[in-house]
Scaffold this motif. Structure first.
Motif, PDB file in Angstrom:
ATOM      1  N   PRO A 256      -0.053  -9.698   8.259  1.00 31.19           N
ATOM      2  CA  PRO A 256       0.932  -8.892   7.520  1.00 31.19           C
ATOM      3  C   PRO A 256       1.589  -9.713   6.424  1.00 31.19           C
ATOM      4  O   PRO A 256       1.973 -10.864   6.644  1.00 31.19           O
ATOM      5  CB  PRO A 256       1.950  -8.494   8.603  1.00 31.19           C
ATOM      6  N   PRO A 257       1.728  -9.141   5.224  1.00 34.32           N
ATOM      7  CA  PRO A 257       2.359  -9.886   4.135  1.00 34.32           C
ATOM      8  C   PRO A 257       3.873  -9.935   4.311  1.00 34.32           C
ATOM      9  O   PRO A 257       4.461  -9.087   4.992  1.00 34.32           O
ATOM     10  CB  PRO A 257       1.969  -9.082   2.896  1.00 34.32           C
ATOM     11  N   ASP A 258       4.479 -10.919   3.696  1.00 32.99           N
ATOM     12  CA  ASP A 258       5.936 -11.061   3.742  1.00 32.99           C
ATOM     13  C   ASP A 258       6.521 -10.204   2.622  1.00 32.99           C
ATOM     14  O   ASP A 258       6.863 -10.689   1.545  1.00 32.99           O
ATOM     15  CB  ASP A 258       6.318 -12.535   3.579  1.00 32.99           C
ATOM     16  N   ILE A 259       6.599  -8.892   2.875  1.00 28.69           N
ATOM     17  CA  ILE A 259       7.075  -7.939   1.868  1.00 28.69           C
ATOM     18  C   ILE A 259       8.292  -7.213   2.418  1.00 28.69           C
ATOM     19  O   ILE A 259       8.235  -6.613   3.496  1.00 28.69           O
ATOM     20  CB  ILE A 259       5.980  -6.917   1.496  1.00 28.69           C
ATOM     21  N   LEU A 260       9.374  -7.274   1.680  1.00 32.88           N
ATOM     22  CA  LEU A 260      10.585  -6.548   2.034  1.00 32.88           C
ATOM     23  C   LEU A 260      10.790  -5.441   1.011  1.00 32.88           C
ATOM     24  O   LEU A 260      10.881  -5.705  -0.194  1.00 32.88           O
ATOM     25  CB  LEU A 260      11.801  -7.485   2.059  1.00 32.88           C
TER      26      LEU A 260
ATOM     27  N   LEU B 149       0.678  -1.183   0.687  1.00 36.11           N
ATOM     28  CA  LEU B 149      -0.425  -0.240   0.869  1.00 36.11           C
ATOM     29  C   LEU B 149      -1.771  -0.959   0.852  1.00 36.11           C
ATOM     30  O   LEU B 149      -2.697  -0.556   1.565  1.00 36.11           O
ATOM     31  CB  LEU B 149      -0.379   0.829  -0.225  1.00 36.11           C
ATOM     32  N   GLY B 150      -1.873  -2.021   0.067  1.00 38.01           N
ATOM     33  CA  GLY B 150      -3.097  -2.813   0.096  1.00 38.01           C
ATOM     34  C   GLY B 150      -3.337  -3.415   1.463  1.00 38.01           C
ATOM     35  O   GLY B 150      -4.478  -3.452   1.952  1.00 38.01           O
ATOM     36  N   TYR B 151      -2.247  -3.872   2.091  1.00 34.66           N
ATOM     37  CA  TYR B 151      -2.393  -4.393   3.456  1.00 34.66           C
ATOM     38  C   TYR B 151      -2.747  -3.271   4.429  1.00 34.66           C
ATOM     39  O   TYR B 151      -3.561  -3.462   5.340  1.00 34.66           O
ATOM     40  CB  TYR B 151      -1.105  -5.081   3.901  1.00 34.66           C
ATOM     41  N   ASP B 152      -2.140  -2.101   4.262  1.00 35.74           N
ATOM     42  CA  ASP B 152      -2.450  -0.976   5.145  1.00 35.74           C
ATOM     43  C   ASP B 152      -3.940  -0.629   5.096  1.00 35.74           C
ATOM     44  O   ASP B 152      -4.551  -0.314   6.126  1.00 35.74           O
ATOM     45  CB  ASP B 152      -1.614   0.251   4.753  1.00 35.74           C
ATOM     46  N   VAL B 153      -4.518  -0.689   3.917  1.00 35.43           N
ATOM     47  CA  VAL B 153      -5.949  -0.401   3.786  1.00 35.43           C
ATOM     48  C   VAL B 153      -6.767  -1.452   4.521  1.00 35.43           C
ATOM     49  O   VAL B 153      -7.742  -1.134   5.229  1.00 35.43           O
ATOM     50  CB  VAL B 153      -6.344  -0.328   2.297  1.00 35.43           C
ATOM     51  N   ARG B 154      -6.390  -2.734   4.381  1.00 28.49           N
ATOM     52  CA  ARG B 154      -7.101  -3.791   5.107  1.00 28.49           C
ATOM     53  C   ARG B 154      -6.964  -3.600   6.618  1.00 28.49           C
ATOM     54  O   ARG B 154      -7.918  -3.826   7.373  1.00 28.49           O
ATOM     55  CB  ARG B 154      -6.561  -5.167   4.699  1.00 28.49           C
ATOM     56  N   TYR B 155      -5.786  -3.190   7.059  1.00 28.26           N
ATOM     57  CA  TYR B 155      -5.572  -2.982   8.487  1.00 28.26           C
ATOM     58  C   TYR B 155      -6.427  -1.820   8.998  1.00 28.26           C
ATOM     59  O   TYR B 155      -6.990  -1.884  10.095  1.00 28.26           O
ATOM     60  CB  TYR B 155      -4.087  -2.698   8.748  1.00 28.26           C
ATOM     61  N   LEU B 156      -6.537  -0.760   8.206  1.00 29.63           N
ATOM     62  CA  LEU B 156      -7.368   0.373   8.604  1.00 29.63           C
ATOM     63  C   LEU B 156      -8.842  -0.016   8.671  1.00 29.63           C
ATOM     64  O   LEU B 156      -9.581   0.460   9.535  1.00 29.63           O
ATOM     65  CB  LEU B 156      -7.165   1.533   7.630  1.00 29.63           C
TER      66      LEU B 156
ATOM     67  N   ILE C 148      -8.362   5.566   4.904  1.00 32.76           N
ATOM     68  CA  ILE C 148      -8.613   4.479   3.953  1.00 32.76           C
ATOM     69  C   ILE C 148      -8.659   5.017   2.530  1.00 32.76           C
ATOM     70  O   ILE C 148      -8.081   4.427   1.597  1.00 32.76           O
ATOM     71  CB  ILE C 148      -9.922   3.746   4.317  1.00 32.76           C
ATOM     72  N   ALA C 149      -9.346   6.143   2.352  1.00 35.37           N
ATOM     73  CA  ALA C 149      -9.427   6.746   1.013  1.00 35.37           C
ATOM     74  C   ALA C 149      -8.046   7.169   0.522  1.00 35.37           C
ATOM     75  O   ALA C 149      -7.693   6.941  -0.651  1.00 35.37           O
ATOM     76  CB  ALA C 149     -10.377   7.943   1.050  1.00 35.37           C
ATOM     77  N   LYS C 150      -7.251   7.767   1.401  1.00 38.53           N
ATOM     78  CA  LYS C 150      -5.900   8.181   0.997  1.00 38.53           C
ATOM     79  C   LYS C 150      -5.029   6.966   0.686  1.00 38.53           C
ATOM     80  O   LYS C 150      -4.223   6.992  -0.253  1.00 38.53           O
ATOM     81  CB  LYS C 150      -5.262   9.007   2.114  1.00 38.53           C
ATOM     82  N   GLY C 151      -5.184   5.897   1.479  1.00 39.74           N
ATOM     83  CA  GLY C 151      -4.397   4.695   1.231  1.00 39.74           C
ATOM     84  C   GLY C 151      -4.734   4.058  -0.108  1.00 39.74           C
ATOM     85  O   GLY C 151      -3.840   3.604  -0.832  1.00 39.74           O
ATOM     86  N   LYS C 152      -6.027   4.031  -0.469  1.00 38.08           N
ATOM     87  CA  LYS C 152      -6.429   3.466  -1.758  1.00 38.08           C
ATOM     88  C   LYS C 152      -5.857   4.301  -2.910  1.00 38.08           C
ATOM     89  O   LYS C 152      -5.386   3.743  -3.916  1.00 38.08           O
ATOM     90  CB  LYS C 152      -7.947   3.412  -1.844  1.00 38.08           C
ATOM     91  N   ALA C 153      -5.895   5.618  -2.764  1.00 38.32           N
ATOM     92  CA  ALA C 153      -5.363   6.479  -3.822  1.00 38.32           C
ATOM     93  C   ALA C 153      -3.859   6.297  -3.975  1.00 38.32           C
ATOM     94  O   ALA C 153      -3.336   6.221  -5.098  1.00 38.32           O
ATOM     95  CB  ALA C 153      -5.694   7.943  -3.512  1.00 38.32           C
ATOM     96  N   LEU C 154      -3.158   6.196  -2.852  1.00 35.22           N
ATOM     97  CA  LEU C 154      -1.716   6.003  -2.909  1.00 35.22           C
ATOM     98  C   LEU C 154      -1.367   4.637  -3.486  1.00 35.22           C
ATOM     99  O   LEU C 154      -0.399   4.497  -4.251  1.00 35.22           O
ATOM    100  CB  LEU C 154      -1.122   6.168  -1.506  1.00 35.22           C
ATOM    101  N   ALA C 155      -2.150   3.614  -3.140  1.00 40.28           N
ATOM    102  CA  ALA C 155      -1.910   2.274  -3.693  1.00 40.28           C
ATOM    103  C   ALA C 155      -2.134   2.264  -5.204  1.00 40.28           C
ATOM    104  O   ALA C 155      -1.400   1.603  -5.952  1.00 40.28           O
ATOM    105  CB  ALA C 155      -2.828   1.261  -3.015  1.00 40.28           C
TER     106      ALA C 155
END
Length: 378
Positions: free
Chosen positions: A97-101, A116-123, A143-150
């Motif tokens: 997980p990235p250190d993102i606040l 969201l980039g991390y969420d896609v990697r996690y998926l 994954i497709a929805k996460g890429k579009a949202l990112a």
């Protein structure tokens, strides 16, 4: 122009200096943690070495008996301990997980895009997990929805960030947390069962060295099973922390023998010899069960790896694990007492009454043995 003043370069502003005492404390704390980890490893190796010292007992009987003992012990350690540790280390490294606040009031679109980039990697990591292959189509869609949202977040303007932050929360809740719920439920059941098993086994064994090996075996197996369900383990340092925690629990389990012996003497002086013999091992088993719970929940958070593991978040995660231990401790101790037997239950209740100081010694003894009514009141 010849008399024009020569510009004097302005020195760059120095970064604010950290308070000297705080800096020394931070450095000393790092050294203390490293030293404590080294001490735990050394003590762990000493506990392992104690089992090999029994070789002399068998060798005195016959050299062949000593050789057979060494081979059998090494094979048992390899099968019960080295095998699950190797299985744990063979798991793929989970996405870190990235250190993102993200500020809920004024979120940064770049931070949202990075999350969201991390969420896609996690998926993508979940898509490779054998435990959730039935949800493979849903994961690919997520994954497709996460890429579009990112992609949208990467092009977003500051005024669009708040709406994107809400979409991020909805996306993670619907497409990631929902997939993790059944895995979390299975892991919680495994942690509970292992904690009860460790408590029962160490309460019955009546030997500190045997207790340490039981704890080592069951906890090494526990972290391997947790990592297999989430199909991932932490990065190198996270994995070493988990193994260090296992070693620390083994050392503590061995050290508890002296504590429970003392407890048995104190309780035995109040309740009689039988109370001391039973209450000490039950306390030993209960403490080992609680330590196994704490290790299990920490391993769960690290192998789950969806939340960050920064210094601030680590404190919150540790506190959350402790709260889970508190919430589950009553159920674990109840199952422990049921498994150990009715006599142990009576002894532990008597011990609780002694600690509370609510009744006299004579009343405790009478209630323990089924008394409590006056002779003429039958």
């Amino acid at each position: 122009m010849a008399n024009a003043p020569v510009p004097v370069p302005v020195p760059a502003e120095k970064p604010p200096q950290q308070w000297e005492l705080a800096a020394q404390w931070a450095q000393g704390w790092r050294v203390l943690k490293v030293a404590a980890s080294v001490a735990v490893v050394i003590a762990f190796l000493m506990v392992i070495g104690q089992a090999y010292l029994f070789y002399r007992l068998f060798d005195d009987l016959h050299p062949v008996a000593g050789f057979v003992y060494i081979v059998a012990l090494t094979a048992a350690l390899a099968w019960l301990v080295a095998r699950p540790v190797a299985a744990f280390l063979s798991m793929p490294v989970a996405a870190r997980p990235p250190d993102i606040l993200i500020d809920p009031k004024a979120p940064d679109p770049k931070a949202i895009a990075a999350r969201l980039g991390y969420d896609v990697r996690y998926l993508k990591m979940l898509a490779a997990n054998p435990e959730v292959q039935a949800e493979r189509a849903a994961i690919e869609d997520a994954i497709a929805k996460g890429k579009a949202l990112a992609a949208r977040a990467g092009r977003a303007k500051p005024e669009e960030a708040l709406a994107l932050s809400l979409e991020l929360q909805t996306f993670e809740r619907a497409h990631i947390e929902a997939l993790l719920v059944p895995l979390d439920r299975r892991v919680n059941q495994i942690i509970h069962a292992e904690a009860v098993g460790v408590g029962v086994a160490t309460a019955i064994s009546m030997n500190g060295t045997v207790d340490a090996f039981i704890v080592l075996w069951r906890n090494a197996n526990l972290v391997a099973r947790v990592s297999r369900i989430y199909f991932g383990r932490p990065h190198l340092m996270g994995s070493l922390r988990i193994l260090r925690d296992v070693a620390a629990i083994v050392v503590a389990a061995r050290a508890l023998e002296d504590v429970t012996d003392l407890t048995g003497e104190v309780v035995g002086s109040l309740l009689g010899r039988m109370g001391g013999l039973i209450a000490g091992p039950v306390m030993d088993g209960g403490i080992n069960a609680m330590m196994t719970l704490k290790l299990g929940y920490l391993a769960k958070r690290r192998c789950r790896s969806f939340k960050g593991w920064t210094a601030v978040q680590a404190a919150a995660i540790s506190e959350g694990a402790l709260q889970e231990v508190k919430a589950e401790s009553g159920s674990v101790i109840t199952d422990l007492l049921k498994r150990v037997g009715g006599l142990t239950t009576h002894a532990s209740r008597a011990t609780e009454r002694v600690m509370a100081g609510s009744r006299s010694t004579w009343e405790l003894i009478r209630s323990w043995f089924g008394g409590g009514r006056m002779a003429g009141g039958a």
